[in-house]
Design a protein around this motif. Structure first.
Motif, PDB file in Angstrom:
ATOM      1  N   ARG A   1       0.831  -1.205   0.000  1.00  0.00           N
ATOM      2  CA  ARG A   1       0.000   0.000   0.000  1.00  0.00           C
ATOM      3  C   ARG A   1       0.865   1.253   0.000  1.00  0.00           C
ATOM      4  N   GLY A   2       1.941   1.258   0.796  1.00  0.00           N
ATOM      5  CA  GLY A   2       2.793   2.453   0.850  1.00  0.00           C
ATOM      6  C   GLY A   2       3.445   2.757  -0.477  1.00  0.00           C
ATOM      7  N   HIS A   3       3.979   1.740  -1.140  1.00  0.00           N
ATOM      8  CA  HIS A   3       4.622   1.974  -2.437  1.00  0.00           C
ATOM      9  C   HIS A   3       3.614   2.402  -3.490  1.00  0.00           C
ATOM     10  N   LEU A   4       2.416   1.833  -3.461  1.00  0.00           N
ATOM     11  CA  LEU A   4       1.418   2.229  -4.449  1.00  0.00           C
ATOM     12  C   LEU A   4       0.936   3.651  -4.223  1.00  0.00           C
ATOM     13  N   GLU A   5       0.863   4.067  -2.965  1.00  0.00           N
ATOM     14  CA  GLU A   5       0.389   5.424  -2.686  1.00  0.00           C
ATOM     15  C   GLU A   5       1.386   6.490  -3.131  1.00  0.00           C
ATOM     16  N   VAL A   6       2.697   6.204  -3.056  1.00  0.00           N
ATOM     17  CA  VAL A   6       3.711   7.216  -3.419  1.00  0.00           C
ATOM     18  C   VAL A   6       4.242   7.020  -4.828  1.00  0.00           C
ATOM     19  N   MET A   7       3.701   6.045  -5.534  1.00  0.00           N
ATOM     20  CA  MET A   7       4.211   5.786  -6.878  1.00  0.00           C
ATOM     21  C   MET A   7       3.883   6.956  -7.794  1.00  0.00           C
ATOM     22  N   GLY A   8       4.904   7.430  -8.501  1.00  0.00           N
ATOM     23  CA  GLY A   8       4.716   8.547  -9.414  1.00  0.00           C
ATOM     24  C   GLY A   8       4.626   8.096 -10.864  1.00  0.00           C
ATOM     25  N   ASP A   9       4.875   9.041 -11.773  1.00  0.00           N
ATOM     26  CA  ASP A   9       4.771   8.755 -13.198  1.00  0.00           C
ATOM     27  C   ASP A   9       6.097   8.354 -13.824  1.00  0.00           C
ATOM     28  N   ASP A  10       7.184   8.449 -13.079  1.00  0.00           N
ATOM     29  CA  ASP A  10       8.483   8.086 -13.626  1.00  0.00           C
ATOM     30  C   ASP A  10       8.501   6.593 -13.932  1.00  0.00           C
ATOM     31  N   PRO A  11       8.832   6.201 -15.184  1.00  0.00           N
ATOM     32  CA  PRO A  11       8.844   4.775 -15.530  1.00  0.00           C
ATOM     33  C   PRO A  11       9.788   3.961 -14.649  1.00  0.00           C
ATOM     34  N   ALA A  12      10.954   4.517 -14.332  1.00  0.00           N
ATOM     35  CA  ALA A  12      11.893   3.762 -13.493  1.00  0.00           C
ATOM     36  C   ALA A  12      11.321   3.555 -12.096  1.00  0.00           C
ATOM     37  N   GLU A  13      10.676   4.620 -11.599  1.00  0.00           N
ATOM     38  CA  GLU A  13      10.060   4.486 -10.259  1.00  0.00           C
ATOM     39  C   GLU A  13       8.911   3.506 -10.287  1.00  0.00           C
ATOM     40  N   ARG A  14       8.113   3.536 -11.338  1.00  0.00           N
ATOM     41  CA  ARG A  14       7.001   2.600 -11.461  1.00  0.00           C
ATOM     42  C   ARG A  14       7.521   1.157 -11.562  1.00  0.00           C
ATOM     43  N   GLU A  15       8.625   0.976 -12.319  1.00  0.00           N
ATOM     44  CA  GLU A  15       9.183  -0.368 -12.437  1.00  0.00           C
ATOM     45  C   GLU A  15       9.696  -0.880 -11.084  1.00  0.00           C
ATOM     46  N   GLU A  16      10.370  -0.007 -10.320  1.00  0.00           N
ATOM     47  CA  GLU A  16      10.863  -0.407  -9.004  1.00  0.00           C
ATOM     48  C   GLU A  16       9.704  -0.723  -8.059  1.00  0.00           C
ATOM     49  N   THR A  17       8.657   0.120  -8.139  1.00  0.00           N
ATOM     50  CA  THR A  17       7.487  -0.135  -7.281  1.00  0.00           C
ATOM     51  C   THR A  17       6.835  -1.469  -7.616  1.00  0.00           C
ATOM     52  N   MET A  18       6.688  -1.772  -8.909  1.00  0.00           N
ATOM     53  CA  MET A  18       6.083  -3.042  -9.303  1.00  0.00           C
ATOM     54  C   MET A  18       6.939  -4.220  -8.848  1.00  0.00           C
ATOM     55  N   ARG A  19       8.275  -4.044  -8.898  1.00  0.00           N
ATOM     56  CA  ARG A  19       9.135  -5.135  -8.424  1.00  0.00           C
ATOM     57  C   ARG A  19       8.930  -5.391  -6.931  1.00  0.00           C
ATOM     58  N   VAL A  20       8.897  -4.297  -6.156  1.00  0.00           N
ATOM     59  CA  VAL A  20       8.709  -4.463  -4.708  1.00  0.00           C
ATOM     60  C   VAL A  20       7.339  -5.073  -4.408  1.00  0.00           C
ATOM     61  N   VAL A  21       6.299  -4.579  -5.094  1.00  0.00           N
ATOM     62  CA  VAL A  21       4.946  -5.093  -4.869  1.00  0.00           C
ATOM     63  C   VAL A  21       4.869  -6.573  -5.238  1.00  0.00           C
ATOM     64  N   THR A  22       5.478  -6.927  -6.357  1.00  0.00           N
ATOM     65  CA  THR A  22       5.455  -8.334  -6.775  1.00  0.00           C
ATOM     66  C   THR A  22       6.154  -9.224  -5.758  1.00  0.00           C
ATOM     67  N   ASP A  23       7.303  -8.754  -5.246  1.00  0.00           N
ATOM     68  CA  ASP A  23       8.027  -9.542  -4.239  1.00  0.00           C
ATOM     69  C   ASP A  23       7.179  -9.741  -2.979  1.00  0.00           C
ATOM     70  N   GLU A  24       6.537  -8.666  -2.530  1.00  0.00           N
ATOM     71  CA  GLU A  24       5.718  -8.780  -1.321  1.00  0.00           C
ATOM     72  C   GLU A  24       4.492  -9.666  -1.553  1.00  0.00           C
ATOM     73  N   LEU A  25       3.890  -9.577  -2.732  1.00  0.00           N
ATOM     74  CA  LEU A  25       2.757 -10.444  -3.024  1.00  0.00           C
ATOM     75  C   LEU A  25       3.193 -11.905  -3.089  1.00  0.00           C
ATOM     76  N   ASP A  26       4.386 -12.136  -3.664  1.00  0.00           N
ATOM     77  CA  ASP A  26       4.906 -13.508  -3.674  1.00  0.00           C
ATOM     78  C   ASP A  26       5.135 -14.011  -2.253  1.00  0.00           C
ATOM     79  N   ARG A  27       5.641 -13.114  -1.390  1.00  0.00           N
ATOM     80  CA  ARG A  27       5.878 -13.524  -0.006  1.00  0.00           C
ATOM     81  C   ARG A  27       4.557 -13.830   0.694  1.00  0.00           C
ATOM     82  N   MET A  28       3.534 -13.010   0.468  1.00  0.00           N
ATOM     83  CA  MET A  28       2.219 -13.296   1.054  1.00  0.00           C
ATOM     84  C   MET A  28       1.660 -14.605   0.518  1.00  0.00           C
ATOM     85  N   SER A  29       1.871 -14.838  -0.777  1.00  0.00           N
ATOM     86  CA  SER A  29       1.380 -16.085  -1.362  1.00  0.00           C
ATOM     87  C   SER A  29       2.049 -17.285  -0.711  1.00  0.00           C
TER      88      SER A  29
END
Length: 511
Positions: free
Chosen positions: A309-337
């Protein structure tokens, strides 16, 4: 109101009536059930006791009355038979005082015999002589008979007895029953012209039996009252622990499971109290484990959710930032899974079909685990020893447990350190182990690392990212096979985890 409106109102009324009836029926059923359930066990025990005692006392009183009446009938029958035999003997052997020879006149025979007899109080001895015109004259003993209407005063009864072809019987009269026997006196080959009749009035004997019956009923009533009082007290004392169990169960809540039942004696009630206390102990441990599990699971799942939630709330329009946010979110979702899958696996461990044992070659299984573990990290993997024995276990679950131990060893060792995998047999038992050369486990952590969401203090490093469920899964798999998992210190440093499976070897397996 129009016809359409009237139809709608009628349908609404029927629907309301149906709904009301449907709603009221369960309430009435519940009220009726509660009414039936209001009878306590103490009252039911007392009612059953009273029912049994009433049947027993009534049976005893009825049996005694029946025996008394049967004895009365037997005594009356013997008395009648005795009087008839005595008259028959007197008729054959008696001497007429007047003629000094055998009796030739029936009236004289009856008169002399009756003068010499002493009848009982309820007994009548009568001589009946038929006249030429068919009338019956009587010859009686001059004494009082304690009956409403004696036989010598009942002409109709005497006629019926005299005319009867039987020699004994019972005569039912409105004024009282008569048991009788007679001996006819008749010329050779002719019709009887006289008879000796002995009659007995059984009313007083029957009244005595009825009086005994009433006395027994009265005594039974008193005994029932005493039984009611004693049974009420005894049932109360016997059921007192049951009431304590009920009160304790009513006061139990999920937050307070500390109440226990005091145990006194060694009877069945004491055993019930001990069983209930043992059940409360198990419930207390189960609720404590459940609360701890829920708290730990909530904590472990709350962290990745917060990160996502924190990364999604502060995610901006920068492609590099969006890519880093998606990586972190994916890792956390994998961990929850992974956490959810591990929780489901631990929940499935309680089912009887969690493992499906079958014959397996232990050497091949150990080699397969070694091959799969080598892909987990760049370590010095060593296949230490292999036992070539045929065993009975679930190869998939054992492989899962061994790979989990190997993964745990990788997380707590550095690149190039040694990890040994092997299997050995000791009598009917087999052991599979994973030994690393890492930092080892502290003594105070040895008992907690196999619990859910618990990790050791010294073995938690930068390589460890699990939720603390891996070793819990290993323990569940071992216990499902009837074995256990143990922890030892590795010689030279590190930790050795051993799966010990009891009686897993098959007959005839060669080491």
């Amino acid at each position: 109101m129009t016809t359409t409106e009237a139809d709608q109102a009628a349908r609404a009324a029927r629907s309301a009536g149906t709904t009301t009836g449907t709603t009221t029926a369960p309430a009435a059923t519940t009220a009726e059930h509660r009414g039936r359930a209001r009878i306590s066990a103490r009252v039911r025990i007392l009612l059953w006791l009273l029912l049994v005692m009433t049947v027993a006392f009534g049976s005893v009183a009825t049996t005694v009355r029946t025996i008394l009446l049967r004895d009365t009938d037997q005594r009356i029958g013997d008395l009648l038979a005795q009087e008839a035999i005595e008259f028959t003997q007197f008729e054959e052997q008696g001497i007429d005082p007047k003629s000094k020879g055998p009796f030739t006149d029936p009236s004289q025979l009856l008169r002399v015999f009756l003068q010499r007899q002493h009848a009982d109080a309820d007994e009548e001895l009568i001589g009946v002589v038929a006249g030429k015109d068919g009338d019956l004259s009587k010859i009686i003993q001059p004494r009082e008979i304690p009956a409403r209407v004696p036989l010598h005063q009942d002409e109709d009864a005497r006629r019926r007895i005299f005319d009867s072809p039987r020699t004994t019987g019972t005569l039912e009269r409105p004024t009282g029953e008569i048991r009788w026997a007679k001996v006819s006196i008749a010329p050779y080959g002719g019709e009887p012209d006289a008879a000796f009749v002995v009659a007995f009035h059984p009313q007083r004997e029957q009244q005595r039996a009825d009086e005994v019956f009433r006395v027994l009923l009265a005594i039974s009533g008193v005994a029932l009252l005493m039984t009611t009082g004693i049974g009420w007290v005894v049932a109360g004392r016997i059921l007192q622990p049951v009431r304590l169990v009920r009160a304790a169960a009513a006061q139990l809540t999920e937050q307070d499971l500390t109440r226990r039942i005091p145990v006194h004696g060694r009877d069945d009630i004491a055993a019930l109290a001990e069983t209930f206390n043992a059940m409360l102990d198990r419930l207390e441990r189960a609720f404590a484990a459940q609360r701890e599990f829920v708290d730990d699971a909530g904590h472990e799942l709350r962290t990745p959710i917060t990160i996502v939630r924190g990364h999604l709330e502060v995610m901006g329009d920068d492609p590099a930032e969006r890519e880093e946010t998606m990586r972190v979110v994916t890792d956390e979702l994998d961990r929850m899974s992974r956490i959810v899958e591990d929780l489901l696996l631990l929940a499935k461990a309680e089912r009887p079909d969690f493992v499906t044992p079958g014959p397996v070659q232990l050497g091949e299984l150990t080699a397969d685990v070694y091959v799969k573990a080598r892909a987990l990290g760049e370590r010095d993997w060593v296949l230490a020893e292999v036992t070539d024995a045929e065993v009975r276990l679930d190869p998939q679950r054992i492989t899962q447990a061994m790979v989990q131990l190997a993964q745990n060893a990788v997380q707590h060792t550095a690149r190039g350190q040694t990890i040994r995998i092997g299997s050995r047999a000791d009598g009917p038992h087999i052991e599979l182990y994973v030994a690393d050369s890492g930092t080892g486990v502290r003594t105070q952590d040895a008992d907690v690392i196999f619990e859910r969401f618990r990790r050791g203090t010294t073995r938690r490093g930068s390589h460890g990212s699990g939720a603390g469920l891996g070793l819990s899964i290993v323990r569940a798999i071992a216990e499902a096979h009837g074995g256990r998992v143990r922890l030892y210190d590795t010689e030279g440093g590190g930790a050795t985890f051993v799966l010990t499976l009891h009686e897993a070897r098959l007959e005839g397996a060669l080491p």
